[in-house]
Design a protein around this motif. Structure first.
Motif, PDB file in Angstrom:
ATOM      1  N   GLY A  14      68.241 -39.062-110.852  1.00 20.86           N
ATOM      2  CA  GLY A  14      69.318 -40.024-111.047  1.00 20.86           C
ATOM      3  C   GLY A  14      69.504 -40.394-112.502  1.00 20.86           C
ATOM      4  O   GLY A  14      70.637 -40.438-113.006  1.00 20.86           O
ATOM      5  N   VAL A  15      68.414 -40.659-113.208  1.00 21.38           N
ATOM      6  CA  VAL A  15      68.543 -41.045-114.614  1.00 21.38           C
ATOM      7  C   VAL A  15      68.927 -39.844-115.470  1.00 21.38           C
ATOM      8  O   VAL A  15      69.609 -39.987-116.496  1.00 21.38           O
ATOM      9  CB  VAL A  15      67.249 -41.715-115.126  1.00 21.38           C
ATOM     10  N   GLU A  16      68.552 -38.643-115.057  1.00 16.13           N
ATOM     11  CA  GLU A  16      68.994 -37.441-115.772  1.00 16.13           C
ATOM     12  C   GLU A  16      70.498 -37.249-115.608  1.00 16.13           C
ATOM     13  O   GLU A  16      71.207 -36.899-116.555  1.00 16.13           O
ATOM     14  CB  GLU A  16      68.231 -36.211-115.265  1.00 16.13           C
ATOM     15  N   LEU A  22      76.864 -39.973-119.269  1.00 16.57           N
ATOM     16  CA  LEU A  22      77.242 -40.968-120.275  1.00 16.57           C
ATOM     17  C   LEU A  22      77.872 -40.330-121.506  1.00 16.57           C
ATOM     18  O   LEU A  22      78.608 -40.983-122.249  1.00 16.57           O
ATOM     19  CB  LEU A  22      76.019 -41.792-120.692  1.00 16.57           C
ATOM     20  N   ARG A  23      77.592 -39.058-121.736  1.00 21.32           N
ATOM     21  CA  ARG A  23      78.192 -38.377-122.892  1.00 21.32           C
ATOM     22  C   ARG A  23      79.276 -37.388-122.468  1.00 21.32           C
ATOM     23  O   ARG A  23      79.702 -36.556-123.253  1.00 21.32           O
ATOM     24  CB  ARG A  23      77.105 -37.668-123.696  1.00 21.32           C
ATOM     25  N   HIS A  24      79.723 -37.489-121.216  1.00 20.14           N
ATOM     26  CA  HIS A  24      80.776 -36.622-120.688  1.00 20.14           C
ATOM     27  C   HIS A  24      82.131 -37.213-121.057  1.00 20.14           C
ATOM     28  O   HIS A  24      82.428 -38.370-120.760  1.00 20.14           O
ATOM     29  CB  HIS A  24      80.629 -36.515-119.168  1.00 20.14           C
ATOM     30  N   ALA A  25      82.976 -36.410-121.668  1.00 22.27           N
ATOM     31  CA  ALA A  25      84.241 -36.905-122.210  1.00 22.27           C
ATOM     32  C   ALA A  25      85.244 -37.342-121.147  1.00 22.27           C
ATOM     33  O   ALA A  25      86.182 -38.085-121.457  1.00 22.27           O
ATOM     34  CB  ALA A  25      84.881 -35.823-123.083  1.00 22.27           C
ATOM     35  N   HIS A  26      85.050 -36.909-119.899  1.00 16.66           N
ATOM     36  CA  HIS A  26      86.050 -37.186-118.857  1.00 16.66           C
ATOM     37  C   HIS A  26      85.513 -38.072-117.735  1.00 16.66           C
ATOM     38  O   HIS A  26      86.124 -38.148-116.669  1.00 16.66           O
ATOM     39  CB  HIS A  26      86.565 -35.869-118.260  1.00 16.66           C
ATOM     40  N   GLY A 341      80.068 -31.674-121.196  1.00 19.39           N
ATOM     41  CA  GLY A 341      78.939 -32.578-121.025  1.00 19.39           C
ATOM     42  C   GLY A 341      77.597 -31.892-120.937  1.00 19.39           C
ATOM     43  O   GLY A 341      76.563 -32.543-120.766  1.00 19.39           O
ATOM     44  N   LEU A 342      77.589 -30.560-121.072  1.00 22.53           N
ATOM     45  CA  LEU A 342      76.359 -29.791-120.848  1.00 22.53           C
ATOM     46  C   LEU A 342      76.019 -28.887-122.041  1.00 22.53           C
ATOM     47  O   LEU A 342      75.279 -27.935-121.901  1.00 22.53           O
ATOM     48  CB  LEU A 342      76.490 -28.928-119.581  1.00 22.53           C
ATOM     49  N   GLU A 343      76.548 -29.219-123.191  1.00 20.29           N
ATOM     50  CA  GLU A 343      76.398 -28.336-124.343  1.00 20.29           C
ATOM     51  C   GLU A 343      75.089 -28.517-125.094  1.00 20.29           C
ATOM     52  O   GLU A 343      74.850 -27.875-126.106  1.00 20.29           O
ATOM     53  CB  GLU A 343      77.569 -28.539-125.328  1.00 20.29           C
ATOM     54  N   GLY A 344      74.213 -29.403-124.619  1.00 19.49           N
ATOM     55  CA  GLY A 344      72.969 -29.684-125.324  1.00 19.49           C
ATOM     56  C   GLY A 344      72.067 -28.464-125.456  1.00 19.49           C
ATOM     57  O   GLY A 344      72.016 -27.609-124.572  1.00 19.49           O
TER      58      GLY A 344
END
Length: 349
Positions: A14-16, A22-26, A341-344
């Motif tokens: 859940g926290v992941e 939280l950093r997803h643009a949409h 949101g997954l570019e890390g």
């Protein structure tokens, strides 16, 4: 903006999910529930999120969840199926990270999870969320059953040998030797999970039978479009004294046809357009730390003998094995670029 609810916000998955969204643009995370922490600020429990959210945990309220565009269930098995039908009727999409919508075989589900499935109609219309293999179905889905972490490594590790292929391997002699960090067991108080039980220790578990085994078998049958061909598959999971990370070593017997095939080229071609699957050069060694925190799965092939193939698959069990793949699925369901949101990049060292 996509309005998101997360049911079960205090567990590792859940926290992941929250960290990624939280950093997803949409995305706007509107609701974050917890049975035990209602009213508590998220940042007080997870200091890593200080300055990134003002959310508080709340009790589960289905009427409030109906106002969301999509609800993620990062809960124990059996929770999502209690609410999925009502949410779907209200136009809310559901992504379950537990097992409620993974197995289409009700008998297998009830046998391995010890409970009756309460919404078989929704289960029948749900889509298994292995993104790379079910992309077109996911785009149209209302309910997604997110794959288990171990099954993700096995399916993506074997898919090039099975999908659109026949006769390359002996499907009755597959052995999966898999290892996971302790976060795969969830964030709960358990004697077997405490530091003194796991540090300086390495052990197998579920050797006599593990609930991911029937999921793996059912999924491989669907990929290969062959029923009853994987009954002899052996799957043995192990617990490794690290927080996150997963490495599956898959042993396969090649047929004469398979021995003549350029398997490295087969894998590279199969995944050439996949952003989150990296086929490494032959005889490489994918490491769990190379994918830590990233939505990346890495595969390497070995041929120790002409008739033997060893497939190494590494991923972060909390990201590509759970929350990251769930976000991939959400992106597809809402027509957003899959990588949003997954570019890390993986954290190393």
């Amino acid at each position: 903006m996509i309005s998101v609810g997360i049911v079960g916000g205090t567990g590792y998955t859940g926290v992941e999910l929250l960290r990624l969204l939280l950093r997803h643009a949409h995305v706007q995370v509107s609701i974050l529930t917890s049975r035990t922490e209602a009213g508590k600020r998220v940042a007080d429990m997870f200091p890593s999120l200080r300055g990134h959210t003002e959310l508080e945990f709340s009790d589960l309220n289905v009427e409030q969840l109906k106002q969301c565009d999509v609800v993620f269930f990062a809960t124990p098995h059996g929770v999502a199926m209690q609410h999925a039908e009502e949410l779907v009727a209200a136009g809310t999409k559901v992504i379950d990270l537990a097992a409620d919508f993974r197995l289409q075989n009700l008998e297998q589900f009830e046998n391995w999870y010890g409970m009756q499935h309460v919404c078989p109609t929704v289960l029948k219309s749900s889509v298994y969320g292995l993104t790379e293999l079910n992309r077109e179905k996911i785009k149209q889905a209302e309910v997604i059953g997110n794959p288990g972490c171990y099954p993700t490594t096995v399916q993506l590790g074997l898919a090039p040998l099975l999908k659109g292929q026949s006769g390359l391997i002996n499907t009755q002699s597959i052995i999966v030797d898999a290892k996971s960090g302790v976060s795969g067991a969830g964030r709960k108080a358990s004697l077997g999970m405490i530091y003194t039980e796991n540090a300086d220790n390495f052990k197998a578990y579920g050797v006599a039978g593990h609930r991911h085994h029937p999921e793996i078998v059912e999924a491989l049958e669907n990929i290969s479009e062959q029923q009853g061909q994987f009954d002899q598959l052996i799957f043995v999971p192990h617990l490794v004294p690290m927080i996150r990370g997963m490495l599956s070593t898959i042993y396969v017997d090649l047929t004469e046809q398979g021995q003549q095939k350029d398997l490295q080229a087969l894998y590279e071609d199969f995944y050439k357009n996949e952003r989150f699957v990296d086929v490494m050069p032959a005889n490489s060694s994918p490491e769990t730390r190379s994918v830590r925190g990233a939505n990346e799965l890495r595969i390497a092939l070995y041929r120790p003998q002409p008739s033997k193939l060893v497939i190494l698959v590494a991923q972060d069990n909390l990201v590509k094995g759970a929350a990251g793949q769930a976000v991939q699925n959400m992106n597809l369901m809402f027509g957003i670029d899959e990588a949003t949101g997954l570019e890390g990049i993986g954290l190393l060292p």
